[in-house]
Design an enzyme around this catalytic site. Sequence first.
Site, PDB file in Angstrom:
ATOM      1  N   ASP A  73      -7.515   4.059  -1.536  1.00  0.00           N
ATOM      2  CA  ASP A  73      -7.936   4.222  -0.148  1.00  0.00           C
ATOM      3  C   ASP A  73      -9.348   4.804  -0.079  1.00  0.00           C
ATOM      4  OD1 ASP A  73      -7.658   4.106   2.601  1.00  0.00           O
ATOM      5  OD2 ASP A  73      -6.725   6.079   2.752  1.00  0.00           O
ATOM      6  N   CYS A  78       3.336   8.931  12.342  1.00  0.00           N
ATOM      7  CA  CYS A  78       4.513   8.437  13.045  1.00  0.00           C
ATOM      8  C   CYS A  78       5.658   8.093  12.081  1.00  0.00           C
ATOM      9  CB  CYS A  78       4.140   7.218  13.880  1.00  0.00           C
ATOM     10  SG  CYS A  78       5.519   6.489  14.803  1.00  0.00           S
ATOM     11  N   CYS A 121       8.056   2.793  11.916  1.00  0.00           N
ATOM     12  CA  CYS A 121       8.261   1.435  11.406  1.00  0.00           C
ATOM     13  C   CYS A 121       8.713   1.441   9.948  1.00  0.00           C
ATOM     14  CB  CYS A 121       7.009   0.586  11.589  1.00  0.00           C
ATOM     15  SG  CYS A 121       5.553   1.162  10.690  1.00  0.00           S
TER      16      CYS A 121
END
Length: 313
Positions: free
Chosen positions: A128, A235, A238
């Site tokens: 990243d 979050c 998902c």
Amino acid sequence: MGISQFIKDKAMELGFSACGIAEVAKAGSEEAYFDQWIAEGYHAGMKYMENHREIRLNPDGLVEGAKSVISVALNYYPKVLRNPAEPYISYYAYGEDYHGVVKDKLRQLWKAITEHHPSNNEARVFTDSAPLLERYWAWKAGLGWIGKNTQLIIPKAGSSFFLGELFIDIELAYDTPLKDRCGNCNRCQQACPTQAFEAPHKLDARKCLSYVTIESREDIPIELRKKMGNRIYGCDECLRVCPWTRFAIPCQTTELQPTPEFMQMTREEWHNLSEETYRKLFKGSAVKRAKYSGLVRNIEAAGYPNNAGANPD
């Protein structure tokens, strides 16, 4: 033992959960998707995604002479989860900043390769930290497939992994990409609190709570505040509802374990978070990505301490 198998065995010995190898080449299959994603503005305020397009689609421009990309995955699924009634922090941020952890292990892997295969070869490590389509290369190297939630899904393991890459100028034996195994499942799209998925495999970051609470430096729109629940950093919804997550096993990497101070933080302590406490609590943590001002913004937007909203669990 061939060098390719040696690399994979050594990667597992170093604590990686998966390792695969792909040939460095142009990511032709991603070009149209990437360009459309940018054109539609789904990258939100991440303007850096518009830069270095050619390198993103062909890492040969990033690592001159590179022939192979060794892709690895490091598990971060927590052994113990924070109290779901308290402010929610994304699982990936429980321990130390993954950038240093993954890169250090990749450097150890490269050292082992050079000792096993002495030469004047060169290498570069990333996690990243460069204009790379990391999930694409992980897929290309056979680690998993990119799910409808845009995350890499590793069979019988899920998506709670950090990805890293080691580019080297040595030809190796290359792995075969896996087929998409999401089938007709659309739990990730249904569960997203803000309906950020415009379609399978298409995420609008402008609506994504992970982007809004971590990457964005803007005020959180009122319509998204109403959907935050108790989420103050990230979050995970998902990932949490994905059927493959049921196979996740607890992370064993020492550096990624949370401190007792972090685990015991209460709602009231979050609401009264001082900059000094923030610095002590998140020294060397990925949470610093949001900065103190961003985390305070998130805490206030989530309505603490009087209105915690719905918790994600």
